[in-house]
Design a protein around this motif. Sequence first.
Motif, PDB file in Angstrom:
ATOM      1  N   PHE A  37       0.834  -1.205   0.000  1.00 22.05           N
ATOM      2  CA  PHE A  37       0.000   0.000   0.000  1.00 22.05           C
ATOM      3  C   PHE A  37       0.871   1.259   0.000  1.00 22.05           C
ATOM      4  CE2 PHE A  37      -1.731   3.315   2.844  1.00 22.05           C
ATOM      5  CZ  PHE A  37      -2.766   3.752   2.060  1.00 22.05           C
ATOM      6  N   THR A  38       1.899   1.272   0.859  1.00 18.37           N
ATOM      7  CA  THR A  38       2.776   2.442   0.938  1.00 18.37           C
ATOM      8  C   THR A  38       3.515   2.652  -0.373  1.00 18.37           C
ATOM      9  OG1 THR A  38       3.063   2.017   3.282  1.00 18.37           O
ATOM     10  CG2 THR A  38       4.635   3.511   2.248  1.00 18.37           C
ATOM     11  N   GLN A  39       3.968   1.560  -0.971  1.00 14.57           N
ATOM     12  CA  GLN A  39       4.681   1.679  -2.239  1.00 14.57           C
ATOM     13  C   GLN A  39       3.771   2.217  -3.337  1.00 14.57           C
ATOM     14  OE1 GLN A  39       6.329  -2.012  -3.613  1.00 14.57           O
ATOM     15  NE2 GLN A  39       7.872  -1.017  -4.892  1.00 14.57           N
ATOM     16  N   ALA A  40       2.502   1.782  -3.317  1.00 15.12           N
ATOM     17  CA  ALA A  40       1.552   2.243  -4.334  1.00 15.12           C
ATOM     18  C   ALA A  40       1.170   3.699  -4.134  1.00 15.12           C
ATOM     19  CB  ALA A  40       0.300   1.365  -4.317  1.00 15.12           C
ATOM     20  N   ARG A  41       1.042   4.135  -2.873  1.00 11.75           N
ATOM     21  CA  ARG A  41       0.579   5.490  -2.586  1.00 11.75           C
ATOM     22  C   ARG A  41       1.703   6.516  -2.604  1.00 11.75           C
ATOM     23  NH1 ARG A  41      -4.865   6.991  -1.827  1.00 11.75           N
ATOM     24  NH2 ARG A  41      -4.375   8.118   0.087  1.00 11.75           N
ATOM     25  N   VAL A  42       2.847   6.154  -2.036  1.00 11.40           N
ATOM     26  CA  VAL A  42       3.931   7.115  -1.871  1.00 11.40           C
ATOM     27  C   VAL A  42       4.970   6.987  -2.969  1.00 11.40           C
ATOM     28  CG1 VAL A  42       5.704   7.970  -0.297  1.00 11.40           C
ATOM     29  CG2 VAL A  42       3.537   7.111   0.604  1.00 11.40           C
ATOM     30  N   GLY A  43       5.237   5.754  -3.399  1.00 10.20           N
ATOM     31  CA  GLY A  43       6.259   5.518  -4.404  1.00 10.20           C
ATOM     32  C   GLY A  43       5.721   5.638  -5.806  1.00 10.20           C
TER      33      GLY A  43
ATOM     34  N   PHE B  33     -12.482  -0.242  -4.760  1.00 10.09           N
ATOM     35  CA  PHE B  33     -11.038  -0.421  -4.915  1.00 10.09           C
ATOM     36  C   PHE B  33     -10.236   0.663  -4.188  1.00 10.09           C
ATOM     37  CE2 PHE B  33     -12.906  -2.601  -8.562  1.00 10.09           C
ATOM     38  CZ  PHE B  33     -12.266  -3.826  -8.495  1.00 10.09           C
ATOM     39  N   GLU B  34     -10.922   1.462  -3.360  1.00 11.98           N
ATOM     40  CA  GLU B  34     -10.224   2.466  -2.578  1.00 11.98           C
ATOM     41  C   GLU B  34      -9.679   1.831  -1.299  1.00 11.98           C
ATOM     42  OE1 GLU B  34      -9.568   5.527  -3.578  1.00 11.98           O
ATOM     43  OE2 GLU B  34     -10.544   4.942  -5.463  1.00 11.98           O
ATOM     44  N   PRO B  35      -8.605   2.397  -0.721  1.00 15.06           N
ATOM     45  CA  PRO B  35      -8.054   1.818   0.507  1.00 15.06           C
ATOM     46  C   PRO B  35      -8.987   2.013   1.694  1.00 15.06           C
ATOM     47  CG  PRO B  35      -6.931   3.864  -0.046  1.00 15.06           C
ATOM     48  CD  PRO B  35      -7.819   3.530  -1.218  1.00 15.06           C
ATOM     49  N   MET B  36      -8.904   1.094   2.631  1.00 16.73           N
ATOM     50  CA  MET B  36      -9.680   1.124   3.880  1.00 16.73           C
ATOM     51  C   MET B  36     -11.169   0.940   3.654  1.00 16.73           C
ATOM     52  SD  MET B  36      -7.015   1.509   5.617  1.00 16.73           S
ATOM     53  CE  MET B  36      -5.377   2.217   5.505  1.00 16.73           C
ATOM     54  N   VAL B  37     -11.566   0.375   2.504  1.00 16.28           N
ATOM     55  CA  VAL B  37     -12.984   0.101   2.244  1.00 16.28           C
ATOM     56  C   VAL B  37     -13.210  -1.386   2.409  1.00 16.28           C
ATOM     57  CG1 VAL B  37     -14.836   0.138   0.528  1.00 16.28           C
ATOM     58  CG2 VAL B  37     -13.234   2.050   0.682  1.00 16.28           C
ATOM     59  N   ARG B  38     -14.146  -1.739   3.295  1.00 17.67           N
ATOM     60  CA  ARG B  38     -14.429  -3.151   3.549  1.00 17.67           C
ATOM     61  C   ARG B  38     -15.916  -3.394   3.511  1.00 17.67           C
ATOM     62  NH1 ARG B  38     -11.689  -4.387   9.170  1.00 17.67           N
ATOM     63  NH2 ARG B  38     -12.608  -2.364   9.614  1.00 17.67           N
ATOM     64  N   GLY B  39     -16.269  -4.616   3.187  1.00 22.10           N
ATOM     65  CA  GLY B  39     -17.659  -5.028   3.297  1.00 22.10           C
ATOM     66  C   GLY B  39     -17.915  -5.511   4.702  1.00 22.10           C
ATOM     67  N   VAL B  40     -19.011  -6.252   4.870  1.00 27.14           N
ATOM     68  CA  VAL B  40     -19.330  -6.804   6.182  1.00 27.14           C
ATOM     69  C   VAL B  40     -19.396  -8.311   6.043  1.00 27.14           C
ATOM     70  CG1 VAL B  40     -20.935  -6.803   8.100  1.00 27.14           C
ATOM     71  CG2 VAL B  40     -20.645  -4.746   6.732  1.00 27.14           C
TER      72      VAL B  40
ATOM     73  N   ARG C 109     -10.445 -11.235   8.848  1.00 29.82           N
ATOM     74  CA  ARG C 109     -10.341  -9.814   9.183  1.00 29.82           C
ATOM     75  C   ARG C 109      -9.262  -9.174   8.323  1.00 29.82           C
ATOM     76  NH1 ARG C 109     -14.307 -11.266  10.967  1.00 29.82           N
ATOM     77  NH2 ARG C 109     -15.109 -11.137  13.103  1.00 29.82           N
ATOM     78  N   SER C 110      -9.464  -7.929   7.934  1.00 32.44           N
ATOM     79  CA  SER C 110      -8.459  -7.210   7.156  1.00 32.44           C
ATOM     80  C   SER C 110      -8.609  -5.730   7.419  1.00 32.44           C
ATOM     81  CB  SER C 110      -8.630  -7.490   5.655  1.00 32.44           C
ATOM     82  OG  SER C 110      -9.770  -6.816   5.156  1.00 32.44           O
ATOM     83  N   VAL C 111      -7.637  -4.964   6.921  1.00 32.44           N
ATOM     84  CA  VAL C 111      -7.723  -3.504   7.063  1.00 32.44           C
ATOM     85  C   VAL C 111      -8.282  -2.863   5.810  1.00 32.44           C
ATOM     86  CG1 VAL C 111      -5.885  -3.321   8.766  1.00 32.44           C
ATOM     87  CG2 VAL C 111      -5.319  -3.317   6.331  1.00 32.44           C
ATOM     88  N   GLY C 112      -8.752  -3.676   4.869  1.00 29.36           N
ATOM     89  CA  GLY C 112      -9.373  -3.127   3.671  1.00 29.36           C
ATOM     90  C   GLY C 112      -8.414  -2.691   2.609  1.00 29.36           C
ATOM     91  N   LEU C 113      -7.251  -3.362   2.492  1.00 30.05           N
ATOM     92  CA  LEU C 113      -6.271  -2.996   1.478  1.00 30.05           C
ATOM     93  C   LEU C 113      -6.224  -3.976   0.314  1.00 30.05           C
ATOM     94  CD1 LEU C 113      -3.258  -1.896   3.716  1.00 30.05           C
ATOM     95  CD2 LEU C 113      -4.955  -0.445   2.608  1.00 30.05           C
ATOM     96  N   GLY C 114      -6.890  -5.127   0.460  1.00 27.15           N
ATOM     97  CA  GLY C 114      -6.756  -6.180  -0.542  1.00 27.15           C
ATOM     98  C   GLY C 114      -7.129  -5.757  -1.943  1.00 27.15           C
ATOM     99  N   LEU C 115      -8.307  -5.175  -2.122  1.00 26.63           N
ATOM    100  CA  LEU C 115      -8.743  -4.789  -3.461  1.00 26.63           C
ATOM    101  C   LEU C 115      -7.972  -3.585  -3.975  1.00 26.63           C
ATOM    102  CD1 LEU C 115     -12.613  -5.328  -3.262  1.00 26.63           C
ATOM    103  CD2 LEU C 115     -10.877  -6.802  -4.285  1.00 26.63           C
ATOM    104  N   TYR C 116      -7.523  -2.716  -3.073  1.00 27.09           N
ATOM    105  CA  TYR C 116      -6.679  -1.602  -3.503  1.00 27.09           C
ATOM    106  C   TYR C 116      -5.377  -2.124  -4.095  1.00 27.09           C
ATOM    107  CZ  TYR C 116      -3.744   2.555  -3.320  1.00 27.09           C
ATOM    108  OH  TYR C 116      -2.892   3.580  -3.639  1.00 27.09           O
ATOM    109  N   ILE C 117      -4.803  -3.139  -3.444  1.00 28.19           N
ATOM    110  CA  ILE C 117      -3.561  -3.728  -3.951  1.00 28.19           C
ATOM    111  C   ILE C 117      -3.818  -4.474  -5.252  1.00 28.19           C
ATOM    112  CG2 ILE C 117      -1.811  -5.469  -3.433  1.00 28.19           C
ATOM    113  CD1 ILE C 117      -2.062  -4.600  -0.480  1.00 28.19           C
ATOM    114  N   VAL C 118      -4.994  -5.140  -5.377  1.00 26.34           N
ATOM    115  CA  VAL C 118      -5.359  -5.793  -6.631  1.00 26.34           C
ATOM    116  C   VAL C 118      -5.349  -4.778  -7.773  1.00 26.34           C
ATOM    117  CG1 VAL C 118      -7.311  -6.810  -7.882  1.00 26.34           C
ATOM    118  CG2 VAL C 118      -6.650  -7.718  -5.659  1.00 26.34           C
ATOM    119  N   LYS C 119      -5.942  -3.622  -7.532  1.00 26.96           N
ATOM    120  CA  LYS C 119      -5.983  -2.582  -8.559  1.00 26.96           C
ATOM    121  C   LYS C 119      -4.584  -2.088  -8.897  1.00 26.96           C
ATOM    122  CE  LYS C 119      -7.992   1.969  -9.499  1.00 26.96           C
ATOM    123  NZ  LYS C 119      -8.815   3.068  -8.943  1.00 26.96           N
ATOM    124  N   ALA C 120      -3.722  -1.946  -7.864  1.00 24.82           N
ATOM    125  CA  ALA C 120      -2.357  -1.481  -8.092  1.00 24.82           C
ATOM    126  C   ALA C 120      -1.555  -2.503  -8.892  1.00 24.82           C
ATOM    127  CB  ALA C 120      -1.682  -1.195  -6.752  1.00 24.82           C
TER     128      ALA C 120
END
Length: 505
Positions: free
Chosen positions: A344-350, A451-458, A465-476
């Motif tokens: 996530f950090t590499q995708a957002r900052v790098g 596909f945005e970070p920190m977005v999770r379903g129920v 459990r997750s922090v909602g980064l999986g689909l964001y990383i898929v998109k990256a």
Amino acid sequence: MPEQLPTLPGAEQLFEEFPSGLLVTSTTGLILKVNRTFCSWVGMPAEELVGLKRLQELFTMGGRIFHQTHWLPTLQMQGSLSEVKFEVRHKDGRTIPMMMNAIRRVGASGSYDEIAVAVAEERNKYERELVAARKRADELVLKERSAQEDLTISQARLRQALRIGALFLWEVDVASGRRRYEDEAARLLGFEAPRPVTDVMYAGAIAPHDREKEAEAFAHAIDGTLDGYQCTYRLNGVDGVQRTVVSSGQGFFDQEGALIQFVGILSDVTEPTRQRALAEDRALFAEQMVGIVSHDLRNPLSAILMGIKLLAHEETAPGKVRVLGHVTSSATRAQRLIEELLDFTQARVGRGIAVVPRPFDLHACIATIVEELALAFPDRKIVHQRLGEGQVVADPDRIAQLVGNLVGNAMAYGTPGGTVTVSSSTDQLTASLRVHNTGDAIPDVQIASLFEPMVRGVPGDSGIRSVGLGLYIVKAIAAAHRGGVTVTSSRDQGTEFVFTFPRIS
């Protein structure tokens, strides 16, 4: 040669044929003599008028009242009346406007009134039109007054809105092309009170690095090249403060393209710009800090996992083996979370997630991943379908990560016990991966931000459990392969994620 004079009519003929109506009445209005002109106007012969009708009997009710209250007393006192208008009734009932002049004669045998009458139809029409025009003029005056009042109120409201919003007006002098600023704009230049601001003074306050950009934008707006003008630049105030200003305006042109008017607004956005930059700096710092911490945690966790494996290899007691298994599971989950945070950090900052493309068989890679995932989800069925020859150039490790995230998402949100289908296919130019599961549809409002970070379903009872980064990383990962990922979801058809990318990345 002397002028030949016509034979003049006699007095009686002249009386009868005179172009005005002529009457002689008693002082009480009884008609004593009348000419044919008047008789033709009212549609009655002299025999029906002379000695039988009083003049006021031919008037309307208003005329009769006026005759009684004004006509008779005035003739009695001053002996004459001029230009008095009456509505005279024709025999057929219609009324004819007539102007009357009267003079009272006093003789030895008594007094009588001589009256001259002229039809005033055209004059009456003119008077009606004049009254109507005056009424229209009065209405226009009222409308103009109302419009002026509304304009005054609107200007006051606009001025109040501009003051509250810290907005300042400016315009262009069409003749000279120079800009004129309201006195309040002096505050943008660092003055404490309003004062005249010239075009030269304002232009000189624009930061040197912004002047060319601003001048070019304004020139394009003035010549009609651009529809409207907007430019953000910095102003160096006399108080030593540099302010950020958004200047916008709109020009109005005639049919020949000549400028006829240009109005604009200045807005001080110094504080919002500062706050936004500060927020961006904070966000960047937080993301960098997450990356640093995640990177520093990865090495000790790797050492912990290695130590657990060595202990598990030597341990035979069932209870201790079970405890080591729980520790291994927890450490593996922590390691997976750290890897996601680093990605996530590499995708957002790098510069985005790094990939190392190489040739491999997509079908074989996905088959291996499905086997591993089947062991991770022993109570769920995972089916692999393949189409095409399977040879691609991509990063197999990132592909495995993408499929793992999508399958994990399907397990978490799909129908408990339902089948998850993973499809890999290739054609001449592209390759694609599909992950399908049954279950409730994803709401439309959620798909837009899925596909945005920190977005999770129920999730239901998945226990994941997750922090909602999986689909964001898929998109990256998809973007790193110059591809894209889409999702379709309905209650009847289920949910399917599709990752498509070039066969040779």
